[in-house]
Design an enzyme around this catalytic site. Structure first.
Site, mmCIF file in Angstrom:
data_model
loop_
_atom_site.group_PDB
_atom_site.id
_atom_site.type_symbol
_atom_site.label_atom_id
_atom_site.label_comp_id
_atom_site.label_asym_id
_atom_site.label_seq_id
_atom_site.Cartn_x
_atom_site.Cartn_y
_atom_site.Cartn_z
ATOM 1 N N ASP A 183 0.890 -1.159 0.000
ATOM 2 C CA ASP A 183 0.000 0.000 0.000
ATOM 3 C C ASP A 183 0.927 1.208 0.000
ATOM 4 O OD1 ASP A 183 -1.600 2.149 0.489
ATOM 5 O OD2 ASP A 183 -2.771 1.204 2.073
ATOM 6 N N SER A 186 1.953 10.684 -16.753
ATOM 7 C CA SER A 186 0.798 10.813 -17.652
ATOM 8 C C SER A 186 1.061 12.008 -18.551
ATOM 9 C CB SER A 186 -0.445 11.071 -16.804
ATOM 10 O OG SER A 186 -1.526 11.473 -17.601
ATOM 11 N N TYR A 203 -5.133 15.961 -10.221
ATOM 12 C CA TYR A 203 -4.411 14.877 -10.885
ATOM 13 C C TYR A 203 -3.185 15.454 -11.613
ATOM 14 C CZ TYR A 203 -3.625 10.764 -13.863
ATOM 15 O OH TYR A 203 -3.069 9.674 -14.496
ATOM 16 N N LYS A 207 0.842 14.734 -10.889
ATOM 17 C CA LYS A 207 1.744 14.154 -11.903
ATOM 18 C C LYS A 207 2.861 15.143 -12.274
ATOM 19 C CE LYS A 207 -0.191 10.039 -12.484
ATOM 20 N NZ LYS A 207 0.458 8.790 -12.089
HETATM 21 N N1 LIG Z 1 -5.531 4.704 -17.875
HETATM 22 C C1 LIG Z 1 -5.036 5.813 -18.392
HETATM 23 O O1 LIG Z 1 -5.562 6.346 -19.379
HETATM 24 C C2 LIG Z 1 -3.782 6.439 -17.834
HETATM 25 C C3 LIG Z 1 -3.199 7.475 -18.575
HETATM 26 C C4 LIG Z 1 -2.057 8.073 -18.078
HETATM 27 C C5 LIG Z 1 -1.500 7.632 -16.902
HETATM 28 N N2 LIG Z 1 -2.090 6.626 -16.191
HETATM 29 C C6 LIG Z 1 -1.433 6.213 -14.940
HETATM 30 O O2 LIG Z 1 -1.167 4.823 -15.015
HETATM 31 C C7 LIG Z 1 -1.146 4.264 -13.702
HETATM 32 C C8 LIG Z 1 -2.061 3.056 -13.666
HETATM 33 O O3 LIG Z 1 -3.367 3.482 -13.970
HETATM 34 P P1 LIG Z 1 -4.508 2.496 -14.493
HETATM 35 O O4 LIG Z 1 -5.169 3.178 -15.632
HETATM 36 O O5 LIG Z 1 -4.012 1.139 -14.666
HETATM 37 O O6 LIG Z 1 -5.519 2.604 -13.241
HETATM 38 P P2 LIG Z 1 -6.342 1.473 -12.432
HETATM 39 O O7 LIG Z 1 -6.878 0.453 -13.348
HETATM 40 O O8 LIG Z 1 -7.312 2.253 -11.598
HETATM 41 O O9 LIG Z 1 -5.231 0.801 -11.494
HETATM 42 C C9 LIG Z 1 -4.684 1.526 -10.434
HETATM 43 C C10 LIG Z 1 -3.791 0.599 -9.652
HETATM 44 O O10 LIG Z 1 -3.196 1.356 -8.596
HETATM 45 C C11 LIG Z 1 -3.448 0.684 -7.374
HETATM 46 N N3 LIG Z 1 -3.485 1.597 -6.240
HETATM 47 C C12 LIG Z 1 -4.280 2.657 -6.009
HETATM 48 N N4 LIG Z 1 -4.003 3.200 -4.814
HETATM 49 C C13 LIG Z 1 -3.003 2.456 -4.284
HETATM 50 C C14 LIG Z 1 -2.280 2.489 -3.067
HETATM 51 N N5 LIG Z 1 -2.531 3.406 -2.106
HETATM 52 N N6 LIG Z 1 -1.305 1.566 -2.854
HETATM 53 C C15 LIG Z 1 -1.041 0.628 -3.780
HETATM 54 N N7 LIG Z 1 -1.700 0.513 -4.945
HETATM 55 C C16 LIG Z 1 -2.669 1.427 -5.178
HETATM 56 C C17 LIG Z 1 -4.775 -0.023 -7.573
HETATM 57 O O11 LIG Z 1 -4.883 -1.072 -6.603
HETATM 58 P P3 LIG Z 1 -6.290 -1.585 -5.960
HETATM 59 O O12 LIG Z 1 -6.781 -2.677 -6.870
HETATM 60 O O13 LIG Z 1 -5.919 -2.065 -4.614
HETATM 61 O O14 LIG Z 1 -7.214 -0.397 -5.932
HETATM 62 C C18 LIG Z 1 -4.575 -0.540 -8.992
HETATM 63 O O15 LIG Z 1 -3.792 -1.697 -9.006
HETATM 64 C C19 LIG Z 1 -1.587 5.386 -12.753
HETATM 65 O O16 LIG Z 1 -0.447 5.981 -12.170
HETATM 66 C C20 LIG Z 1 -2.272 6.375 -13.674
HETATM 67 O O17 LIG Z 1 -2.216 7.683 -13.166
HETATM 68 C C21 LIG Z 1 -3.227 6.014 -16.639
#
Ligand SMILES: NC(=O)c1ccc[n+]([C@@H]2O[C@H](COP(=O)([O-])OP(=O)(O)OC[C@H]3O[C@@H](n4cnc5c(N)ncnc54)[C@H](OP(=O)(O)O)[C@@H]3O)[C@@H](O)[C@H]2O)c1
Length: 299
Positions: free
Chosen positions: A72, A151, A164, A168
């Site tokens: 976490d 991001s 957000y 970032k």
């Molecule tokens: N999707 C996009 O379009 C996009 C674009 C640019 C950047 N990003 C970045 O990519 C990364 C992954 O995003 P995603 O799209 O895959 O989002 P996601 O599907 O919501 O996954 C987020 C992950 O982070 C974990 N998490 C959240 N809070 C946490 C904490 N306190 N400690 C440990 N783990 C934690 C979640 O775990 P739980 O299952 O326990 O909640 C989950 O495994 C993020 O940094 C996001 O900002 C995403």
């Protein structure tokens, strides 16, 4: 004698040397982009991947070379314990990927300070905790890679994404400074800056600012922005492409610091860096955002 040397040389030239196994720790790998990266890397023989889950309380084997590990990122001791556990099993860590992240939608006026703290505690302080825990080992071994998943929102302000983007941007500033400080220790810092990627991000991690206001003048804008963002993520990039880019960074002896994954975003960021006083970007941004204040706006 000459034919003997020739024989030895041709023997060595046909030998293939197996690449040494690299130990990788990735946060936020229970779903979304992190899960795809972890599974992709573990499918390759030369990586052993420790995938951070909040939902496990001890190390669990998920697949060959893929282990779930409790992390976490909001908790100091959870981060330190995770790194200690991996070091006691493997003796070293080659790559840390800070991927865990969450979003909060809404202009700054609409978010509570608890929401601000939550997003910074995950996206910024969480990465700092993991970096502080892993650096003593990387410095001592004089090698390592830290890959921070930022991001496009870490390079460009986006309407209603105030918190957000600021989290970032903070991660970007931290990483640019670290890259310079840690270069003499042969520790490489790389950013991955995805544009919209298909994932569960909008379902799980995107709260809407819920500060108690007499009336919220941003309601229509936020509603339209939320619909717009959901649509762009649904139509976004395949997370596998982000996983392939991550592998490229890990394999490269001299990886790029900045790694945007989306071609349209690259053009926007180039434009931004060419507009030092930001006048054109603001003018174009206003033209883009104005229709979103209308009740009748359709995506
Ligand atoms: N999707 C996009 O379009 C996009 C674009 C640019 C950047 N990003 C970045 O990519 C990364 C992954 O995003 P995603 O799209 O895959 O989002 P996601 O599907 O919501 O996954 C987020 C992950 O982070 C974990 N998490 C959240 N809070 C946490 C904490 N306190 N400690 C440990 N783990 C934690 C979640 O775990 P739980 O299952 O326990 O909640 C989950 O495994 C993020 O940094 C996001 O900002 C995403």
């Amino acid at each position: 004698m000459r034919s003997f040397i020739f024989l030895i040389l041709s023997f060595f030239s046909t030998m293939t040397f197996a690449a040494p196994t690299q130990v990788i720790v990735i946060t936020g790998a229970s779903r979304g982009i992190g899960k795809v990266i972890a599974e992709h890397l573990a499918s390759k023989e030369n990586y052993r991947v420790y995938a951070g889950y909040r939902s496990v309380d001890s190390i669990k084997v998920l697949k060959e070379r893929l282990f779930a590990i409790p992390i976490d990122v909001q908790d100091n001791s959870s981060c330190q314990n995770a790194i200690n556990m991996v070091l006691s099993r493997e003796g070293h860590i080659d790559v840390l990927i800070n991927n865990a992240g969450c979003g909060i939608l809404g202009p700054v006026e609409t978010v509570t300070m608890e929401q601000v703290h939550k997003i910074f505690n995950t996206n910024v302080y969480g990465a700092i905790r993991m970096i502080q825990a892993v650096l003593p080992n990387m410095r001592a071994q004089k090698s390592g890679k830290i890959i921070n998943v930022s991001s496009v929102a870490g390079l460009q302000g986006l309407a209603c994404w105030d918190m957000y983007c600021s989290s970032k941007f903070a991660l970007e500033g931290l990483s640019e400074s670290m890259a310079l400080t840690l270069a003499p220790f042969n520790i490489h810092i790389s950013m991955i800056e995805p544009g919209p990627v298909v994932s569960d991000f909008m379902d799980h991690s995107t709260e809407v600012g819920n500060r108690n206001m007499m009336s919220n003048p941003y309601q229509i804008l936020v509603k339209n922005r939320l619909n717009q963002l959901c649509k762009s993520l649904n139509e976004g990039q395949d997370p596998k492409e982000v996983a392939l880019l991550t592998e490229e960074i890990i394999q490269s002896p001299t990886p790029h610091f900045r790694n945007l994954t989306n071609e349209a975003a690259k053009d926007r960021v180039k434009k931004k860096y060419n507009d030092l006083n930001f006048d054109n970007i603001i003018t174009e941004g206003i033209i883009h955002i104005t229709p979103l204040w209308s009740e009748d706006f359709k995506n």
